[in-house]
Design a protein around this motif. Structure first.
Motif, PDB file in Angstrom:
ATOM      1  N   VAL A 122       0.841  -1.169   0.000  1.00 55.18           N
ATOM      2  CA  VAL A 122       0.000   0.000   0.000  1.00 55.18           C
ATOM      3  C   VAL A 122       0.893   1.241   0.000  1.00 55.18           C
ATOM      4  CG1 VAL A 122      -1.697   1.300   1.359  1.00 55.18           C
ATOM      5  CG2 VAL A 122      -1.847  -1.173   1.256  1.00 55.18           C
ATOM      6  N   ASN A 123       0.573   2.175  -0.816  1.00 58.42           N
ATOM      7  CA  ASN A 123       1.221   3.472  -0.801  1.00 58.42           C
ATOM      8  C   ASN A 123       0.564   4.285   0.319  1.00 58.42           C
ATOM      9  OD1 ASN A 123       1.825   6.202  -1.207  1.00 58.42           O
ATOM     10  ND2 ASN A 123       1.971   5.955  -3.426  1.00 58.42           N
ATOM     11  N   PRO A 124       1.320   4.870   1.244  1.00 54.25           N
ATOM     12  CA  PRO A 124       0.718   5.583   2.370  1.00 54.25           C
ATOM     13  C   PRO A 124      -0.166   6.767   1.966  1.00 54.25           C
ATOM     14  CG  PRO A 124       3.095   5.401   2.663  1.00 54.25           C
ATOM     15  CD  PRO A 124       2.774   4.842   1.326  1.00 54.25           C
ATOM     16  N   MET A 125      -0.057   7.206   0.729  1.00 49.14           N
ATOM     17  CA  MET A 125      -0.882   8.327   0.279  1.00 49.14           C
ATOM     18  C   MET A 125      -2.166   7.856  -0.416  1.00 49.14           C
ATOM     19  SD  MET A 125       0.329  11.076   1.351  1.00 49.14           S
ATOM     20  CE  MET A 125       1.370  10.681   2.731  1.00 49.14           C
ATOM     21  N   GLU A 126      -2.330   6.530  -0.594  1.00 37.66           N
ATOM     22  CA  GLU A 126      -3.584   6.007  -1.152  1.00 37.66           C
ATOM     23  C   GLU A 126      -4.712   6.292  -0.168  1.00 37.66           C
ATOM     24  OE1 GLU A 126      -3.569   1.871  -2.270  1.00 37.66           O
ATOM     25  OE2 GLU A 126      -1.617   2.079  -3.233  1.00 37.66           O
ATOM     26  N   LEU A 127      -5.893   6.513  -0.690  1.00 37.43           N
ATOM     27  CA  LEU A 127      -7.036   6.800   0.167  1.00 37.43           C
ATOM     28  C   LEU A 127      -7.336   5.625   1.091  1.00 37.43           C
ATOM     29  CD1 LEU A 127      -9.453   8.553  -2.355  1.00 37.43           C
ATOM     30  CD2 LEU A 127      -7.960   9.618  -0.642  1.00 37.43           C
ATOM     31  N   ALA A 128      -7.574   5.937   2.348  1.00 40.33           N
ATOM     32  CA  ALA A 128      -7.894   4.904   3.336  1.00 40.33           C
ATOM     33  C   ALA A 128      -9.174   4.165   2.954  1.00 40.33           C
ATOM     34  CB  ALA A 128      -8.037   5.532   4.722  1.00 40.33           C
ATOM     35  N   ASP A 129     -10.099   4.856   2.325  1.00 42.62           N
ATOM     36  CA  ASP A 129     -11.361   4.211   1.942  1.00 42.62           C
ATOM     37  C   ASP A 129     -11.152   3.032   1.003  1.00 42.62           C
ATOM     38  OD1 ASP A 129     -12.913   5.825   3.526  1.00 42.62           O
ATOM     39  OD2 ASP A 129     -13.341   7.274   1.944  1.00 42.62           O
ATOM     40  N   ALA A 130     -10.061   3.016   0.257  1.00 45.96           N
ATOM     41  CA  ALA A 130      -9.770   1.903  -0.653  1.00 45.96           C
ATOM     42  C   ALA A 130      -9.369   0.646   0.107  1.00 45.96           C
ATOM     43  CB  ALA A 130      -8.666   2.296  -1.626  1.00 45.96           C
ATOM     44  N   HIS A 131      -9.046   0.801   1.381  1.00 42.83           N
ATOM     45  CA  HIS A 131      -8.584  -0.339   2.189  1.00 42.83           C
ATOM     46  C   HIS A 131      -9.395  -0.487   3.475  1.00 42.83           C
ATOM     47  CE1 HIS A 131      -5.182  -0.629  -0.503  1.00 42.83           C
ATOM     48  NE2 HIS A 131      -5.007   0.668  -0.362  1.00 42.83           N
ATOM     49  N   ARG A 132     -10.596   0.034   3.467  1.00 43.38           N
ATOM     50  CA  ARG A 132     -11.429   0.065   4.675  1.00 43.38           C
ATOM     51  C   ARG A 132     -11.739  -1.340   5.198  1.00 43.38           C
ATOM     52  NH1 ARG A 132     -11.323   4.077   7.595  1.00 43.38           N
ATOM     53  NH2 ARG A 132     -11.534   5.445   5.839  1.00 43.38           N
ATOM     54  N   ASP A 133     -11.776  -2.348   4.315  1.00 44.26           N
ATOM     55  CA  ASP A 133     -12.129  -3.709   4.737  1.00 44.26           C
ATOM     56  C   ASP A 133     -10.914  -4.567   5.090  1.00 44.26           C
ATOM     57  OD1 ASP A 133     -11.165  -3.851   2.149  1.00 44.26           O
ATOM     58  OD2 ASP A 133     -12.601  -5.360   1.504  1.00 44.26           O
ATOM     59  N   ALA A 134      -9.732  -3.984   5.064  1.00 40.38           N
ATOM     60  CA  ALA A 134      -8.510  -4.759   5.323  1.00 40.38           C
ATOM     61  C   ALA A 134      -8.314  -5.002   6.810  1.00 40.38           C
ATOM     62  CB  ALA A 134      -7.308  -4.024   4.752  1.00 40.38           C
ATOM     63  N   GLY A 135      -7.702  -6.121   7.140  1.00 44.87           N
ATOM     64  CA  GLY A 135      -7.334  -6.429   8.510  1.00 44.87           C
ATOM     65  C   GLY A 135      -5.844  -6.220   8.729  1.00 44.87           C
TER      66      GLY A 135
END
Length: 188
Positions: free
Chosen positions: A1-14
């Motif tokens: 993950v790029n730290p500048m990617e939107l958090a919403d794109a990874h909201r379901d990640a554990g």
């Protein structure tokens, strides 16, 4: 993950594994103090300086593990670490008690935003910073098992006490009904 990617794109990640050289930026760490504990946060950034071009989407967290310009939460000191276990917003029956940690981390992130001029995502993802995500997950299983065993051991005596209390109450009300019936038959 790029730290500048939107958090919403990874909201379901554990678990999130970040690009190499991404890490919590100790220079931008802040703590919110509540109930005698310091709730520490540091934005997770890639290499180079934070330029304020994008909002901080991810924060490493911890309790009582930071000072000014120092963030030692989780495995933040490990240069090779670049992963995090997501801290979820608990929305079950105990929501008011369990959700507080995330609320305090959010307050700390807002403080970092105000203090350092870091833009803050509307809903950042908070993480426990780890070096080996597989090992960290494997270490969670014994904790989960122990929590289950403890809750089971506490529930059994509680259920027994409640059952005895109900039976005692039922017995006392049945006893009163029997006494009333006996009086009616005696005086009839």
């Amino acid at each position: 993950v790029n730290p500048m990617e939107l958090a919403d794109a990874h909201r379901d990640a554990g678990v999130l594994v970040f690009q190499q050289h991404s890490r919590p930026d100790a220079r931008l760490s802040t703590a919110y103090v509540a109930w005698g504990q310091k709730y520490c946060v540091a934005p997770i950034l890639g290499t180079g300086e934070y330029e304020g071009a994008a909002a901080a989407q991810y924060f490493a967290t911890g309790k009582d593990c930071c000072k000014d310009l120092e963030f030692t939460c989780g495995e933040a000191m490990d240069e090779a670490a670049h992963a995090g276990l997501v801290i979820f917003n608990k929305t079950q029956a105990l929501n008011q008690i369990l959700k507080q940690d995330l609320d305090y981390y959010m307050k700390a992130a807002r403080m970092a935003s105000a203090r350092f001029g870091v833009q803050l995502a509307e809903e950042p993802i908070f993480l426990t910073w780890v070096g080996d995500s597989d090992l960290a997950l494997a270490n969670l299983w014994p904790q989960a098992r122990n929590a289950w065993l403890l809750s089971s051991m506490l529930a059994l005596p509680l259920c027994a006490v409640i059952t005895f209390a109900i039976e005692a109450w039922r017995g006392s009300t049945l006893g009163l009904e029997s006494l009333e019936t006996l009086k009616e038959k005696t005086f009839a």
